[in-house]
Design an enzyme around this catalytic site. Sequence first.
Site: not given
Length: 899
Positions: A31, A110, A112, A345, A772, A774-777, A839, A859
């Site tokens: 703002k 809305g 703050m 804005r 590849s 495996g970012t979950n594990d 992946c 990728y």
Amino acid sequence: MTTTTGTKYVYRFGNGKAEGHRDQETLLGGKGANLNEMSSIGLPVPPGYTITTEACRYFVDHDGDWPNGLEEQVQDGLRHVEEAMDLRFGDPERPLLISVRSGAAKSMPGMMDTVLNLGMNDEVAEGFAEYSGNERLAYDAYRRFIDMFGDVVVGIDRSRFEQAITKMKEERGAETDLELTATDMRDLVDRYKAIYRKETGRRLPEDPHEQLHRAINAVFGSWMNDRAVRYRQINNITGLQGTAVNVQAMVYGNMGEGSGTGVCFTRDPGTGEDDLYGEFLLNAQGEDVVAGIRTPRDIDELERLMPSIYEELLDIRDRLEAHYGDMQDLEFTVQEGTLYILQTRDGKRTGPAALKIAADMVADDLVDEAHAVEHLVEPRHLEQLLHPQFETDVDYADDVLGEGLPASPGAAVGRVVFNAEDAERWNEQGEDVILVRVETSPEDVGGMDAAEGILTSRGGMTSHAAVVARGWGKPCVAGCDDIVVNYDRKSFTNGQVTVEEGDWISINGSTGEVVLGKQPLRDPELSGEFAQFMEWVDRFRDMRVRTNADTAPDAEQALEYGAEGIGLCRTEHMFFGDERITKMRRMILSDRDEEEQGALEALLPHQRADFDALFRAMDGHPVTIRLLDPPLHEFLPDPDEDLSGLADDLDMTVEAVRDKLRGQEEFNPMLGHRGCRVGVTQPAITRMQTRAILEAALDVQADGVEVQPEVMVPLVSTVGAFRHQKETIEETASQVFDERGEEVDYQIGTMIEVPRAALRASEIAETADFFSFGTNDLTQMSFGYSRDDAGTFLPYYVETEILEQDPFQVLDQDGVGELVQLGTERGRSAQPTLKVGICGEHGGEPSSVEFCYRTGMNYVSCSPYRVPVARLAAAQAALSGEEPDLPEGTPGGDGAVAS
């Protein structure tokens, strides 16, 4: 105390000049930066000054103290406003009233706090009445100030003030606030002051400078209020110092029928049509428009009522769009025939609107394609396009409960709840809910986030519910005055039908209809603008996007959304179903090699058929197939279940089967006998899956379909385990090729999901064709958090800012990301042309995709419905100007889209 003298905390604007500009958004807030920017280009902005976010951060970190020098700069800023307006703060003869508003670098509508009409006391009110010639205006401003100061600064429940004005209207026989006279307003001020004194034990402060100091403190403090913190969590807003504070001269839209206030968008935020869109009220202040107290008028009526103001507003619309290169959301006030712009804005918009606005602004030469891709469409807009709609061939006319405003498109079905807490609780229990409110407020954001859709009985197209829902892509019907909501009974009725908590309703945010019961939904049709926009996206993108898919239908869906291959096929999903699971269990529980081999041979045709279908669906695109990953016990029943059927299938006794099942149990399966560990100890499984992959590839290739199989070894932690599996795969491939008399090109790589694999990546890369991540594990093992159990504490960690975000939703770039970068760098140090991807589901989260681009990945891979999001995020990363970390010779390193 830390000395900060010399730091600039206040930036002045107004009268066609400004000390700040929009590039300082982090410092001045959105703002404040825009107020400065509009002043600099000559728009009619009431003068004021912006206190920086740095001052807010100091305030928060130092228990409410101000940094040295801020008080003097605030007073200098106030003198600037006095000179610009030729009025004096606290002076009854020429009274200056001011507003004190929040404004963070990221829009938080809305969330703050704001205080208007600040500078009022009894003496100033009398003087203001005489100076303006409008006694009612003066005391209306006074009572509004007490209301807002009491709420924001000292925490008085605003309902206390609302009850007072409601009671007065009943006493006077008035239906609206406007019917109250100047005398009534004087009386109301006294009643408000009595409420203030009763609630606080003190009188309302008379000193305008004390009022200002306390109001600034309150706005600073609102950065950490519950609703603001919750909003930032929901919207993944992190890394900001705090809110700026904007102190600005008041202008008055409530000076009579020649004055007014409004909120408008330079284009329709729901459809994107190039028409001024918004609402206004005559003889009102700004909060009246969004509070739902009075029914606002459509902005088109302004052309008839104030034609010169309307024309000026159209001119300002054109100037703003040309300057900012985007659709704008602005607030304006008309004071006795003079137009003022209070805020602008970038306007929040729906997904369909974002695409149309981008297409139209490019066609009109307002922006180019690169700007449209980088700035006009957000990844979440593309997610909205995939939202369901009502089936068009279903007649539900008899079930329509009412019709409101189509505030945010898309359709939603759910059980009715009436407060935010219930919405969150029911959602946690797996229920789809529709949150029904008279009107929403910032206190409701948690429930709005948990709900499938939102219905309000009051409020317009720019109400809180409408703005937040559009920003989040949630269906919303607002201002449905056909219904009456009863919170005490937890029900609503249209006078004929009563709907109670837990009943099913459907809402159509595209048409405004509210329908009883569960309506069937359909997937949306992607517009022509979508295809055009995605062509632009792919023109600027130089990182490929694949999909995580285990079936041909999923693969085909992903191709429709632009996937360029399969980055993860989870083969374990293929072994369920009555016929397959029995064979799988026979293989796992066999005592002898020949029994195991027989079961695997029985599974082979099923696996081959699965891969055949995938290869045909992905004609010409790479398909990465992960070998069996989960612990084998996941395919087995609970030992305490009825095992008679399985015992008959296996020709064993029930007790023998139960003993074998218990022998498969593990204390910590996630770190147990799974992934490549199964392939090493039971290489026959690896041989069966390899044979199925390559035989299917040969069959498909023989039919003229281009096939690119990639075999991925899971959960490698040592180079020895990878080499073992690679040798097994290559030996099997040689056998298959000898038997068939033909070959197919294939690759062997690994999933980097164990921290040690990232650390030893240079060794593994010597013999791997691709990595590849495996970012979950990798996230589970790096944090030591179980993804399945972390829900008991992760929300608290995020709420208390121990963590900025849930690391299973947004990649932890500092910790897990460092392992990803390290693994990539070390892998490519051994093999510069190593192909690298991701992946885990982080591959479809925009900030994580941007990180993958910077890391130099070829990728990302994600679920089918997140493919368009990942494509856009990859293009935006490329347009950001930061070059990916790709060594010379790496596929994709020349700027072309990597394979």
